[in-house]
Motif scaffolding. Sequence first.
Motif, PDB file in Angstrom:
ATOM      1  N   ASN A 405       0.819  -1.208   0.000  1.00 24.76           N
ATOM      2  CA  ASN A 405       0.000   0.000   0.000  1.00 24.76           C
ATOM      3  C   ASN A 405       0.853   1.258   0.000  1.00 24.76           C
ATOM      4  O   ASN A 405       0.567   2.224  -0.712  1.00 24.76           O
ATOM      5  CB  ASN A 405      -0.931  -0.003   1.220  1.00 24.76           C
ATOM      6  CG  ASN A 405      -1.809   1.229   1.253  1.00 24.76           C
ATOM      7  OD1 ASN A 405      -2.428   1.576   0.247  1.00 24.76           O
ATOM      8  ND2 ASN A 405      -1.823   1.921   2.383  1.00 24.76           N
ATOM      9  N   LEU A 406       1.919   1.239   0.787  1.00 28.19           N
ATOM     10  CA  LEU A 406       2.803   2.409   0.839  1.00 28.19           C
ATOM     11  C   LEU A 406       3.442   2.647  -0.521  1.00 28.19           C
ATOM     12  O   LEU A 406       3.555   3.785  -0.973  1.00 28.19           O
ATOM     13  CB  LEU A 406       3.884   2.223   1.909  1.00 28.19           C
ATOM     14  CG  LEU A 406       3.395   2.323   3.348  1.00 28.19           C
ATOM     15  CD1 LEU A 406       4.532   2.028   4.321  1.00 28.19           C
ATOM     16  CD2 LEU A 406       2.817   3.703   3.624  1.00 28.19           C
ATOM     17  N   TYR A 407       3.844   1.563  -1.163  1.00 29.13           N
ATOM     18  CA  TYR A 407       4.457   1.711  -2.485  1.00 29.13           C
ATOM     19  C   TYR A 407       3.451   2.266  -3.486  1.00 29.13           C
ATOM     20  O   TYR A 407       3.738   3.204  -4.223  1.00 29.13           O
ATOM     21  CB  TYR A 407       5.026   0.375  -2.979  1.00 29.13           C
ATOM     22  CG  TYR A 407       5.627   0.499  -4.358  1.00 29.13           C
ATOM     23  CD1 TYR A 407       6.892   1.073  -4.517  1.00 29.13           C
ATOM     24  CD2 TYR A 407       4.925   0.091  -5.482  1.00 29.13           C
ATOM     25  CE1 TYR A 407       7.441   1.226  -5.788  1.00 29.13           C
ATOM     26  CE2 TYR A 407       5.462   0.242  -6.755  1.00 29.13           C
ATOM     27  CZ  TYR A 407       6.722   0.806  -6.903  1.00 29.13           C
ATOM     28  OH  TYR A 407       7.258   0.977  -8.148  1.00 29.13           O
ATOM     29  N   ARG A 408       2.272   1.666  -3.468  1.00 22.31           N
ATOM     30  CA  ARG A 408       1.245   2.104  -4.431  1.00 22.31           C
ATOM     31  C   ARG A 408       0.868   3.566  -4.224  1.00 22.31           C
ATOM     32  O   ARG A 408       0.684   4.318  -5.162  1.00 22.31           O
ATOM     33  CB  ARG A 408       0.009   1.215  -4.311  1.00 22.31           C
ATOM     34  CG  ARG A 408       0.080  -0.069  -5.108  1.00 22.31           C
ATOM     35  CD  ARG A 408      -1.320  -0.586  -5.435  1.00 22.31           C
ATOM     36  NE  ARG A 408      -2.188  -0.523  -4.279  1.00 22.31           N
ATOM     37  CZ  ARG A 408      -2.260  -1.485  -3.353  1.00 22.31           C
ATOM     38  NH1 ARG A 408      -1.525  -2.564  -3.470  1.00 22.31           N
ATOM     39  NH2 ARG A 408      -3.071  -1.345  -2.336  1.00 22.31           N
ATOM     40  N   LYS A 409       0.761   3.937  -2.958  1.00 22.41           N
ATOM     41  CA  LYS A 409       0.399   5.313  -2.633  1.00 22.41           C
ATOM     42  C   LYS A 409       1.476   6.279  -3.145  1.00 22.41           C
ATOM     43  O   LYS A 409       1.175   7.314  -3.740  1.00 22.41           O
ATOM     44  CB  LYS A 409       0.281   5.428  -1.105  1.00 22.41           C
ATOM     45  CG  LYS A 409      -0.721   6.433  -0.620  1.00 22.41           C
ATOM     46  CD  LYS A 409      -1.001   6.178   0.855  1.00 22.41           C
ATOM     47  CE  LYS A 409      -0.975   7.460   1.632  1.00 22.41           C
ATOM     48  NZ  LYS A 409      -1.018   7.232   3.079  1.00 22.41           N
ATOM     49  N   ALA A 410       2.731   5.905  -2.905  1.00 22.17           N
ATOM     50  CA  ALA A 410       3.830   6.755  -3.347  1.00 22.17           C
ATOM     51  C   ALA A 410       3.888   6.816  -4.872  1.00 22.17           C
ATOM     52  O   ALA A 410       4.185   7.858  -5.453  1.00 22.17           O
ATOM     53  CB  ALA A 410       5.155   6.228  -2.782  1.00 22.17           C
ATOM     54  N   LEU A 411       3.572   5.679  -5.496  1.00 21.22           N
ATOM     55  CA  LEU A 411       3.599   5.629  -6.960  1.00 21.22           C
ATOM     56  C   LEU A 411       2.492   6.503  -7.544  1.00 21.22           C
ATOM     57  O   LEU A 411       2.707   7.251  -8.494  1.00 21.22           O
ATOM     58  CB  LEU A 411       3.445   4.186  -7.436  1.00 21.22           C
ATOM     59  CG  LEU A 411       3.577   3.948  -8.931  1.00 21.22           C
ATOM     60  CD1 LEU A 411       4.956   4.365  -9.420  1.00 21.22           C
ATOM     61  CD2 LEU A 411       3.322   2.482  -9.270  1.00 21.22           C
TER      62      LEU A 411
END
Length: 490
Positions: A405-411
Motif C-alpha cells: 500500500n505504501l508503495y502504491r500510494k507513493a507511486l
Amino acid sequence: MGKDFPTRAENYSQWYQDLVIKADLAENSAVRGCMVIKPYGYAIWEKMQAILDKKFKDTGHSNAYFPLFIPKSFFSKEASHVEGFAKECAIVTHYRLRNAKDGSGVEVDPDAKLEEELIIRPTSETIIWHTYRGWIQSYRDLPLLINQWANVVRWEMRTRLFLRTAEFLWQEGHTAHATSEEAIEETKRMLDVYTDFAENSMAMPVLKGVKTASERFAGALDTYCIEALMQDGKALQAGTSHFLGQNFAKAFDVKFTNKEGKQDFVWATSWGVSTRLMGALIMAHSDDEGLVLPPKLAPIQVVIVPIYKNEEQLNALNAVADKISAELREKGISVKYDNRDTHKPGWKFAEYEFKGVPVRIAIGPRDLENGTVEVARRDTKEKSVMQITDLTLKIVHLLDHIQDNLYRKALTFRDDNTHRVDTYEEFKKKLDEGGFILAHWDGTAETEQKIKEETKATIRCIPLNSKKESGKCIKTGNPSEMRVVFARAY
RNA sequence: CGGGGUGUAGCGUAGUCCGGUCAUCGCGCAUGGUUUGGGACCAUGAGGUCGCAGGUUCGAAUCCUGCCACCCCGACCA
C-alpha cells in the motif's frame, strides 16, 4: 510527543525537522553540521545496511575497509575529481595538542605539523585506486569487486538532518574490470540493485536515469542515478552509480596484462547510497501524525499494548501477549510487547504512531473474554477486531499489504505529480506546483544552465527507459530527440 | 560566504520597546495516592551563570559594544 507538530502543508521543512527529532531518529550535535543518529534512527539504518549488504554479497562483492585519511597529493592526480571536491574538504594539518601557556586549555602544537597534510575522505576513489595498483597485475585478478561501509566528510555550508550533513554514513562500491563493457554492465547492475532496494524495501518508486554532463560525478564518464519524488514535490537523488572509464586507472597507473599479453588500464565503477536514504524514507511516506515506516525497514513491526485495571488482569494479558509475540517472532516479525506500567495505553498509542510502527495490537479484558485483539495499522489508521486463533497469519499478510500500500500510494503520488509540458510558460507554471516535469531539451549545457538560473530547476536525469520522441527544446526551440526529467531538487 | 531571525530550567515560552519583588507559565522530571479500551488527575517537590565576554548604572534578562551558537532564505552539493 506529537503535540504542537506542524502539518506538511503549514511548513514542510519544519515538519521534516520536527519529525526527525521528535520521532527520536537523530538530533543536532555539538559539532556544527554533524548529527547524532539516535538508537531508533540507527536501527532503521542497520536494516537498510543488512538488506543492501546481502544484495552486494549476492552480486559477488566483498567488503573491505580503507583509511579515513587520504594524503593530499593523492587528490591532485585526477583533475576533475579534485575540482569537484576541493571546496568541501576537511584537512588534518597537525598531530598533537599541548597545554596553552595562559592556562586557557589546549592548543595546537605548532611543532607537530604534518609533513604531508591529510584530507578526511569526502569519497575514497583516490586511496582505493592507489591501493588497487598493488592488487591488480593480470586479467586473472579481475574483476575486483569491493564495497566499504564508511563515514565520509564533506564540509557543507548548509546542512539538514540526514539529507545533508557534514559527516555522513554510506557505502561505496569500487570495482575494476578488464573491459569497458563489463564495467558499464556493473554500473547498471548496481543501479538495479538500488532500484530494487528503493522500491521493494523502502516502498519508494524511483526513476532510473543518466545524469547530464554538468550533474555528473567528478571524475566519471557517466553517472547513473535513481531519483525519487518527495511529498513536497521536490526531487531527491537517492543513489548513484558511476562508470569511471579509465580515468582513475590512468591517474593511479593501474594496469593489467590481458589474455593477449598486452598491458591495458583497467575500467572502473563506483556506486553509493548514504544515510540520505533515511531522509528519503521519512519524506516519502510520513504524514501529519508522524513517521510512517514500511514494514521491511521498521525496527519494530508490531507493538502489543495491554489494557488493564489491575495486576491480575495484567498477568492474564501477559500470558496471551507472550504467546502472540512468540508466534509472530517465529515468522520473523519483530515484536515489542510494551507492558510498562509507567504510561497509559493512550500515551503508548500516540507514541508508537508517531514513531511509525506499522501495526499495533491492543489487548484488554474484553478481548480475553472474546478471544480477540484490536489491530490498528499505521498507514491507513484503520482498526479492526481479529480472532487470536489465526492472528499470526493475518498479521503476516497485513504487513505485506502495508508494504504494498505504501508503495502504491507513493507511486500514485508520483504519477499524479509527473507532467509533460511543451512550452516554457507551462514549464514554469508546473514547476511551481512541484513534481517531475518531462520536457524537451536541446542537449546543451548552456540551455540547462540558463533554465537552472531562471527557474531553479535542474535536469534530474535522462530516463533510461524513455522512448525517442522528436520535439523542440522548451527553452531554445532547437530540435530534441527525447524528453528529460526536470525538477527542483534537494 | 551574503540577507533575515532567534538565544530565559530537559523542551516550549512570558517578560526586553519603557532598567527597580521578573525570573512567568505549560510540558516533562521526582515522590505519594487515585487511575488505565486514544496522549489521566490531585498533592508535594527538585531544577535557571536569563548564549558568552566586556561596558553604562546605585541597580541589567532588559541599554551599549564585541563574540559565539542555532534556525530560515540564497550561492555550492549526495
